[in-house]
Write a protein that holds these residues in place. Structure first.
Motif, short mmCIF file in Angstrom:
data_model
loop_
_atom_site.label_atom_id
_atom_site.label_comp_id
_atom_site.label_asym_id
_atom_site.label_seq_id
_atom_site.Cartn_x
_atom_site.Cartn_y
_atom_site.Cartn_z
N VAL A 55 71.50 73.70 86.76
CA VAL A 55 72.37 72.59 86.36
C VAL A 55 73.70 73.18 85.89
O VAL A 55 73.72 74.14 85.11
CB VAL A 55 71.74 71.75 85.23
N ALA A 56 74.79 72.63 86.36
CA ALA A 56 76.11 73.03 85.88
C ALA A 56 76.67 71.92 85.00
O ALA A 56 76.38 70.74 85.21
CB ALA A 56 77.05 73.30 87.05
N GLY A 57 77.45 72.29 84.01
CA GLY A 57 78.04 71.31 83.12
C GLY A 57 79.41 71.73 82.67
O GLY A 57 80.14 72.39 83.43
N TYR A 58 79.76 71.43 81.43
CA TYR A 58 81.09 71.74 80.92
C TYR A 58 81.02 71.86 79.40
O TYR A 58 80.03 71.43 78.78
CB TYR A 58 82.09 70.63 81.31
N LEU A 59 82.04 72.44 78.81
CA LEU A 59 82.17 72.50 77.36
C LEU A 59 83.20 71.46 76.93
O LEU A 59 84.21 71.26 77.59
CB LEU A 59 82.57 73.90 76.90
N VAL A 60 82.93 70.82 75.81
CA VAL A 60 83.69 69.66 75.37
C VAL A 60 85.17 69.96 75.17
O VAL A 60 85.56 71.04 74.72
CB VAL A 60 83.06 69.08 74.08
N ASN A 61 86.00 68.96 75.52
CA ASN A 61 87.45 69.06 75.36
C ASN A 61 88.05 67.66 75.33
O ASN A 61 87.59 66.76 76.06
CB ASN A 61 88.06 69.86 76.53
N ASP A 62 89.03 67.43 74.51
CA ASP A 62 89.83 66.20 74.56
C ASP A 62 89.00 64.92 74.40
O ASP A 62 89.26 63.92 75.05
CB ASP A 62 90.60 66.16 75.89
N GLY A 63 87.99 64.95 73.53
CA GLY A 63 87.23 63.74 73.27
C GLY A 63 86.11 63.45 74.25
O GLY A 63 85.49 62.38 74.20
N GLU A 64 85.84 64.37 75.18
CA GLU A 64 84.74 64.18 76.13
C GLU A 64 83.40 64.15 75.40
O GLU A 64 83.28 64.60 74.26
CB GLU A 64 84.73 65.33 77.15
N VAL A 65 82.38 63.66 76.08
CA VAL A 65 81.03 63.73 75.53
C VAL A 65 80.62 65.19 75.41
O VAL A 65 80.75 65.96 76.36
CB VAL A 65 80.03 62.98 76.43
N ASN A 66 80.13 65.56 74.24
CA ASN A 66 79.70 66.93 74.01
C ASN A 66 78.30 67.14 74.57
O ASN A 66 77.36 66.44 74.19
CB ASN A 66 79.71 67.22 72.50
N LEU A 67 78.15 68.09 75.47
CA LEU A 67 76.85 68.39 76.08
C LEU A 67 76.04 69.41 75.29
O LEU A 67 75.01 69.89 75.77
CB LEU A 67 77.05 68.90 77.51
N LYS A 68 76.48 69.73 74.08
CA LYS A 68 75.81 70.77 73.29
C LYS A 68 74.31 70.54 73.18
O LYS A 68 73.51 71.45 73.37
CB LYS A 68 76.45 70.82 71.90
N ASN A 69 73.89 69.33 72.84
CA ASN A 69 72.46 69.05 72.67
C ASN A 69 71.70 69.27 73.96
O ASN A 69 70.59 69.82 73.96
CB ASN A 69 72.26 67.61 72.18
N TYR A 70 72.29 68.83 75.06
CA TYR A 70 71.60 68.99 76.35
C TYR A 70 71.54 70.46 76.75
O TYR A 70 70.50 70.93 77.23
CB TYR A 70 72.30 68.18 77.44
N ILE A 71 72.63 71.18 76.59
CA ILE A 71 72.65 72.60 76.95
C ILE A 71 71.58 73.36 76.18
O ILE A 71 70.86 74.20 76.73
CB ILE A 71 74.05 73.20 76.72
N GLU A 72 71.47 73.08 74.88
CA GLU A 72 70.47 73.77 74.07
C GLU A 72 69.05 73.44 74.53
O GLU A 72 68.16 74.30 74.48
CB GLU A 72 70.66 73.41 72.60
N SER A 73 68.85 72.22 75.02
CA SER A 73 67.52 71.87 75.54
C SER A 73 67.22 72.62 76.83
O SER A 73 66.07 72.99 77.08
CB SER A 73 67.41 70.35 75.76
N ILE A 74 68.24 72.87 77.63
CA ILE A 74 68.07 73.65 78.86
C ILE A 74 67.71 75.10 78.53
O ILE A 74 66.85 75.71 79.17
CB ILE A 74 69.35 73.62 79.72
N TRP A 75 68.37 75.66 77.54
CA TRP A 75 68.12 77.05 77.15
C TRP A 75 66.67 77.29 76.72
O TRP A 75 66.18 78.41 76.78
CB TRP A 75 69.07 77.47 76.04
N GLN A 76 66.01 76.25 76.30
CA GLN A 76 64.62 76.38 75.85
C GLN A 76 63.63 76.40 77.01
O GLN A 76 62.44 76.62 76.81
CB GLN A 76 64.27 75.24 74.89
N LEU A 77 64.13 76.15 78.22
CA LEU A 77 63.28 76.11 79.40
C LEU A 77 63.47 77.38 80.24
O LEU A 77 64.58 77.68 80.67
CB LEU A 77 63.60 74.88 80.26
#
Length: 214
Positions: A55-77
Motif C-alpha cells: 500500500v502506498a500513501g502520503y505524509l500529512v500536509n496542508d490540512g490533509e487527513v493524517n494517515l498516521k494511525n493507518y500507517i502504524e497499523s500497517i507496520w504491525q503486519l
C-alpha cells in the motif's frame, strides 16, 4: 500531445482549490484526529486493501487527513509493505515510491513535505503497488479528484487510463487508486480536465464511495 482547457475552467479550478484548502485547514485538531481515526478503521475493513501486499500513501500536509494511525497499523503486519511518494529526481513532474518503515530517514522536499531519503534499493515500482492512497483538495461523487495543481499523481498514474495508454503491457498490474478526504472537501461536480486520473474509491470520515469493481 497538447490538451487545451479553457481559461474559465482553469480559473474555476484555481478558485475552488483555494476555497477547499482553506476549508480543510480550518478544521480543529479534534476534527483532524477524529478523521484520522475513522479513516484508519474504514481502510482496514475494505477487502481489496486488506488483501493487498503493498500500500502506498502520503505524509500529512496542508490540512490533509493524517494517515498516521493507518500507517502504524500497517507496520504491525508482517505481510504488508507501505510506500511513500518521492519527487522523481530525473523525470520532472513525476513521482517515485519508496518503502517506508519506522526506521526510514526523512527529509523535506522543495514543497516542505517530508519524504524518504532517496535510495535505489528502497524503490517500489508503481506497478507493484496494489493500492495507492492519494491526498486531494476536492472530490465529487463521480470519482473525480482535484489535486494541489502540480499534476504529479496524474502524470505518474496516467498509465492506468486507457485513453493515455493505447498499447498497455500484457498483464500489467494496475493499482487501485483511493482518494482520502475530509467530508468538507466534497463538491457537487468538479470542473475536471482531460488529464485528471479518476479514482477507484474515496474514503472520508463518514463514508466510503466505490466506483470500480473491488
Amino acid at each position: 500531445m497538447r490538451v487545451d482547457v479553457s481559461k474559465e475552467r482553469m480559473q474555476a479550478r484555481s478558485l475552488l482549490r483555494r476555497k477547499l484548502r482553506e476549508a480543510r485547514r480550518g478544521l480543529s485538531m479534534e476534527q483532524q484526529d477524529y478523521a484520522s481515526q475513522r479513516i484508519s478503521k474504514q481502510l482496514n475493513t475494505l477487502p481489496f486493501i486488506k488483501n493487498s501486499k503493498t500500500v502506498a500513501g502520503y505524509l500529512v500536509n496542508d490540512g490533509e487527513v493524517n494517515l498516521k494511525n493507518y500507517i502504524e497499523s500497517i507496520w504491525q503486519l508482517s505481510h504488508k509493505a507501505f510506500a511513500l511518494p518521492v519527487l522523481h529526481p530525473i523525470c520532472k513532474g513525476h513521482l517515485l515510491f519508496l518503502s517506508y518503515s519506522p526506521n526510514s530517514r526523512l527529509i523535506n522536499n522543495k514543497y516542505n513535505i517530508e519524504e524518504p531519503v532517496l535510495s535505489c534499493k528502497a524503490v517500489i515500482p508503481v506497478t507493484q503497488c496494489d493500492v495507492i492512497l492519494m491526498p486531494l483538495v476536492g472530490f465529487d461523487t463521480n470519482g473525480n479528484r482535484l489535486g494541489m495543481g502540480g499534476g504529479y499523481y496524474d502524470r505518474t498514474l496516467s498509465f492506468t487510463q486507457r485513453k493515455f495508454n493505447s498499447q498497455p503491457a500484457l498483464n500489467q498490474h494496475t493499482p487501485k487508486l483511493v482518494g482520502i478526504a475530509h467530508d468538507v472537501q466534497e463538491v457537487d461536480a468538479l470542473p475536471i480536465a482531460p488529464w485528471d486520473v479518476p479514482l477507484d474509491a474515496i474514503v472520508t470520515p463518514s463514508r466510503t464511495l466505490i466506483f470500480t469493481k473491488p
